[in-house]
Design a protein around this motif. Structure first.
Motif, PDB file in Angstrom:
ATOM      1  N   PRO A 308      47.176  32.703  56.771  1.00 21.91           N
ATOM      2  CA  PRO A 308      47.398  32.206  55.060  1.00 21.91           C
ATOM      3  C   PRO A 308      47.838  33.867  54.935  1.00 21.91           C
ATOM      4  N   LYS A 309      48.372  33.095  53.583  1.00 22.97           N
ATOM      5  CA  LYS A 309      49.152  34.438  52.775  1.00 22.97           C
ATOM      6  C   LYS A 309      47.524  34.754  52.035  1.00 22.97           C
ATOM      7  N   PRO A 310      48.381  36.140  52.044  1.00 22.95           N
ATOM      8  CA  PRO A 310      46.973  37.251  51.245  1.00 22.95           C
ATOM      9  C   PRO A 310      48.092  37.190  49.907  1.00 22.95           C
ATOM     10  N   MET A 311      45.885  36.236  49.426  1.00 28.33           N
ATOM     11  CA  MET A 311      46.664  36.270  47.347  1.00 28.33           C
ATOM     12  C   MET A 311      44.942  35.850  47.567  1.00 28.33           C
ATOM     13  N   TYR A 312      44.936  36.929  46.586  1.00 23.30           N
ATOM     14  CA  TYR A 312      43.623  37.174  46.414  1.00 23.30           C
ATOM     15  C   TYR A 312      43.432  35.693  44.718  1.00 23.30           C
ATOM     16  N   GLN A 313      42.718  34.964  44.992  1.00 22.53           N
ATOM     17  CA  GLN A 313      42.506  34.167  43.750  1.00 22.53           C
ATOM     18  C   GLN A 313      41.830  34.703  42.576  1.00 22.53           C
ATOM     19  N   GLY A 314      40.410  35.674  43.066  1.00 19.09           N
ATOM     20  CA  GLY A 314      40.051  36.215  41.930  1.00 19.09           C
ATOM     21  C   GLY A 314      39.051  36.858  40.889  1.00 19.09           C
ATOM     22  N   GLU A 315      39.059  37.164  40.258  1.00 19.92           N
ATOM     23  CA  GLU A 315      38.808  38.721  39.044  1.00 19.92           C
ATOM     24  C   GLU A 315      38.627  39.869  40.067  1.00 19.92           C
ATOM     25  N   VAL A 316      39.902  40.334  40.161  1.00 21.83           N
ATOM     26  CA  VAL A 316      40.586  41.947  40.733  1.00 21.83           C
ATOM     27  C   VAL A 316      39.146  42.860  40.505  1.00 21.83           C
ATOM     28  N   LYS A 317      38.853  42.867  39.218  1.00 19.16           N
ATOM     29  CA  LYS A 317      37.489  44.009  38.744  1.00 19.16           C
ATOM     30  C   LYS A 317      36.314  44.206  39.746  1.00 19.16           C
ATOM     31  N   PRO A 318      35.494  42.771  40.681  1.00 19.51           N
ATOM     32  CA  PRO A 318      34.581  42.437  41.106  1.00 19.51           C
ATOM     33  C   PRO A 318      34.795  43.391  43.070  1.00 19.51           C
ATOM     34  N   LEU A 319      36.208  42.759  43.097  1.00 13.82           N
ATOM     35  CA  LEU A 319      36.614  43.151  43.968  1.00 13.82           C
ATOM     36  C   LEU A 319      36.554  44.600  44.497  1.00 13.82           C
ATOM     37  N   VAL A 320      37.085  45.450  43.630  1.00 15.44           N
ATOM     38  CA  VAL A 320      37.268  47.043  43.434  1.00 15.44           C
ATOM     39  C   VAL A 320      35.791  47.509  43.951  1.00 15.44           C
ATOM     40  N   GLU A 321      34.765  47.080  42.675  1.00 14.42           N
ATOM     41  CA  GLU A 321      33.810  46.980  43.585  1.00 14.42           C
ATOM     42  C   GLU A 321      32.949  47.245  44.421  1.00 14.42           C
ATOM     43  N   ALA A 322      33.562  46.342  45.366  1.00 17.52           N
ATOM     44  CA  ALA A 322      32.412  45.512  46.447  1.00 17.52           C
ATOM     45  C   ALA A 322      33.423  46.437  47.751  1.00 17.52           C
ATOM     46  N   ALA A 323      34.772  47.078  47.061  1.00 19.14           N
ATOM     47  CA  ALA A 323      35.447  47.852  47.746  1.00 19.14           C
ATOM     48  C   ALA A 323      35.202  49.252  48.552  1.00 19.14           C
ATOM     49  N   ARG A 324      35.254  49.783  47.065  1.00 21.10           N
ATOM     50  CA  ARG A 324      34.078  50.875  46.630  1.00 21.10           C
ATOM     51  C   ARG A 324      32.704  51.202  48.426  1.00 21.10           C
ATOM     52  N   GLN A 325      31.886  49.880  47.567  1.00 23.05           N
ATOM     53  CA  GLN A 325      31.028  49.905  48.132  1.00 23.05           C
ATOM     54  C   GLN A 325      31.126  49.658  49.637  1.00 23.05           C
ATOM     55  N   ALA A 326      31.984  48.557  50.471  1.00 22.92           N
ATOM     56  CA  ALA A 326      32.056  48.446  51.565  1.00 22.92           C
ATOM     57  C   ALA A 326      32.735  50.022  51.854  1.00 22.92           C
ATOM     58  N   LEU A 327      33.725  50.814  51.368  1.00 29.12           N
ATOM     59  CA  LEU A 327      33.851  51.794  51.950  1.00 29.12           C
ATOM     60  C   LEU A 327      33.206  53.024  52.242  1.00 29.12           C
ATOM     61  N   TYR A 328      31.981  52.886  50.852  1.00 33.00           N
ATOM     62  CA  TYR A 328      31.127  54.656  51.615  1.00 33.00           C
ATOM     63  C   TYR A 328      29.739  53.552  52.567  1.00 33.00           C
ATOM     64  N   ALA A 329      30.189  52.697  52.174  1.00 32.92           N
ATOM     65  CA  ALA A 329      28.824  52.472  53.687  1.00 32.92           C
ATOM     66  C   ALA A 329      30.079  52.179  55.192  1.00 32.92           C
ATOM     67  N   ALA A 330      31.052  52.156  55.135  1.00 33.75           N
ATOM     68  CA  ALA A 330      32.029  52.500  56.573  1.00 33.75           C
ATOM     69  C   ALA A 330      31.666  53.719  57.041  1.00 33.75           C
ATOM     70  N   LYS A 331      32.108  54.692  55.625  1.00 30.85           N
ATOM     71  CA  LYS A 331      31.644  55.924  56.029  1.00 30.85           C
ATOM     72  C   LYS A 331      30.770  56.326  56.827  1.00 30.85           C
ATOM     73  N   ILE A 332      30.130  56.041  56.527  1.00 32.86           N
ATOM     74  CA  ILE A 332      28.115  56.506  56.607  1.00 32.86           C
ATOM     75  C   ILE A 332      28.468  55.952  57.912  1.00 32.86           C
ATOM     76  N   ILE A 333      28.660  54.904  58.539  1.00 33.74           N
ATOM     77  CA  ILE A 333      28.628  54.220  59.558  1.00 33.74           C
ATOM     78  C   ILE A 333      29.743  55.543  60.338  1.00 33.74           C
ATOM     79  N   ALA A 334      30.786  55.859  60.285  1.00 35.27           N
ATOM     80  CA  ALA A 334      31.478  56.208  61.315  1.00 35.27           C
ATOM     81  C   ALA A 334      31.270  57.509  61.148  1.00 35.27           C
ATOM     82  N   TYR A 335      30.243  58.295  60.251  1.00 34.20           N
ATOM     83  CA  TYR A 335      29.503  59.725  60.552  1.00 34.20           C
ATOM     84  C   TYR A 335      28.682  59.514  61.215  1.00 34.20           C
ATOM     85  N   ALA A 336      28.038  58.571  61.623  1.00 35.70           N
ATOM     86  CA  ALA A 336      26.364  57.640  62.222  1.00 35.70           C
ATOM     87  C   ALA A 336      26.956  58.131  63.393  1.00 35.70           C
ATOM     88  N   GLN A 337      28.347  57.818  64.454  1.00 35.04           N
ATOM     89  CA  GLN A 337      29.085  57.274  64.939  1.00 35.04           C
ATOM     90  C   GLN A 337      28.802  58.727  65.444  1.00 35.04           C
TER      91      GLN A 337
END
Length: 470
Positions: A308-337
């Motif tokens: 697929p072509k990397p082309m997001y179709q929705g509103e950008v603001k919710p994506l940015v907020e999801a990215a922030r939350q995902a990054l924080y959760a994933a950082k916790i996982i990295a430290y946990a490991q």
């Protein structure tokens, strides 16, 4: 003649800056470099007028030190360390201390410790994190070795270490033998994971949502004001904002997408496999760098393999907020490991690592310093025997609250064909860790089928084998 408090061998960027740090904090430092001209250049330049004395031979350096002699080696890890030790050993006396401040493999440090302590010399493998700026103004320091050596080094190391917001120096005695270099190795493994997670978020928002480098610089700068506050998030905004002097384009857009590595991340993964410790996010970060190095093959594959072509179709603001939350959760996982790996290694190698102390000394000075480490320190102080950060109520809640957005972000990335090896592996690790039952029962059945490897049962004790073809 006034004898120096400590000697430093190796005047690369890190060595020079540590020398200047020591001198600024009241210590007289003797220095030596294999290339004599480099030593004289330093003495006549940055060290001019300071309590720093240059020597052209190792013998003269040793004579210029107070006892017990403390000598810090800042040379390339590997054969160079052994070569310098071999030259120094005949010049030293029982009770003298050699410190290896490079990124040496921890089992090499174990070997050197045994060999030197048999001759009455102390050997300290010491992790130093913070880059050239940290070395000059205050790094996080991870010294291993004997308690006796630590007592002799503590006044200097505590003086030059970074200080957290509560004023505590970011240094402590890590443990015996190679413990200091082991902890620095895992620190670097977490660093690999942290950078890869940030890079994947950047890729998703840049390539997927079409955000410019300047827009992303603003996003990361804003994130650095909240729960994601950290050195790596801060400098990500700086890197994204920098313009290329030659083209005027964002510099990040003209940098070749081929990440290099020096080996500590790989060592972390290899050791985790040896200990049976799952660190998939660290492994994914190492493998992502290996994939990035296959630039020519990737260019060829991009012309052959569809997706697929990397082309997001929705509103950008919710994506940015999801990215922030995902990054924080994933950082916790990295430290946990990383922390679970250190816990397992502590038992295997009898290092008696104090995990709260390790988190504490990483709060300032080091590359992975982050606000998150205050919470990790608190978690291990609440329960020093905590087997995994995810089992701490505060961290369990933090990840659980963010998983909906995290899962949506991963679905979005997969739909766009944007690779997220580290972010996806962190989520898969979380799901595996919280699963009461995994499909390993089928694996055991298959192993028993083709190799008579046996299996255990849920409903009775013992080891069993089935004649599958009867």
């Amino acid at each position: 003649m006034t004898l120096a408090n400590i000697g430093v061998i190796g005047l690369g960027v890190m060595g020079r800056n540590l020398v200047l740090n020591m001198e600024r904090n009241g210590f007289t430092v003797a220095v030596f470099n294999k290339t004599t001209a480099k030593m004289h250049e330093f003495i006549q330049g940055d060290a001019a007028g300071k309590r720093i004395v240059g020597y052209e031979t190792l013998a003269d350096l040793v004579k210029g030190l107070e006892r017990p002699r403390r000598i810090l080696l800042m040379v390339t890890a590997g054969a160079a360390v052994d070569a310098v030790i071999a030259e120094l050993k005949p010049l030293l006396e029982p009770g003298d201390i050699l410190i290896d401040g490079g990124n040496s493999y921890f089992l090499d440090t174990e070997r050197r410790s045994r060999e030197l302590e048999a001759s009455g010399l102390w050997f300290v493998g010491m992790g130093v994190s913070g880059g050239e700026e940290g070395a000059l103004w205050g790094p996080s320091i991870m010294p291993g070795g004997s308690p006796e050596a630590w007592q002799a080094l503590a006044p200097i190391l505590q003086a030059i270490a970074a200080r957290a917001e509560d004023g505590a120096p970011c240094v402590t005695h890590i443990g015996p033998g190679g413990a200091g270099h082991y902890v620095k190795m895992v620190h670097n493994g977490i660093e690999y994971a942290d950078m890869q997670l940030i890079a994947e978020i950047y890729d998703l928002l840049s390539r997927g949502a079409g955000m410019s480098a300047d827009q992303l610089a603003d996003v990361f700068a804003e994130w650095n004001e909240g729960e994601l506050k950290s050195y790596l998030i801060e400098i990500t905004s700086h890197v994204l904002r920098r313009k290329d002097d030659l083209t005027g384009k964002p510099l990040v857009d003209v940098i070749l997408d081929e990440a290099q590595q020096k080996g500590t991340g790989k060592w972390t993964g290899q050791n985790a496999l040896d200990l049976g410790a799952p660190v998939p996010t660290i492994q994914a970060a190492v493998e992502s760098r290996s994939l990035s190095a296959m630039k020519e093959r990737r260019v060829l594959a991009s012309r052959v393999l569809g997706g697929p072509k990397p082309m997001y179709q929705g509103e950008v603001k919710p994506l940015v907020e999801a990215a922030r939350q995902a990054l924080y959760a994933a950082k916790i996982i990295a430290y946990a490991q990383g922390f679970e790996l250190m816990s397992m290694a502590s038992q295997e190698y009898q290092y008696n690592l104090q995990l709260a102390e390790l988190a504490r000394i990483w709060r300032a000075g080091c590359i992975i310093r982050a606000a998150l480490l205050e919470e990790i320190t608190a978690a291990y102080r609440r329960d020093p025997a905590l087997p995994n950060l995810l089992l701490d109520p505060a961290f369990a809640q933090a990840v659980a609250e963010r998983q909906t957005n995290w899962r949506w972000l991963m679905q979005t990335a997969i739909g766009m064909g944007i690779p997220t090896l580290a972010l996806s592996s962190a989520l898969a690790y979380y799901d595996a860790y919280r699963s009461e039952r995994l499909p390993a029962n089928l694996i055991q059945g298959l192993r028993d089928y083709f190799g008579a490897h046996t299996y255990r049962r849920l409903d009775r004790e013992g080891v069993f084998h089935t004649r599958w073809n009867e």
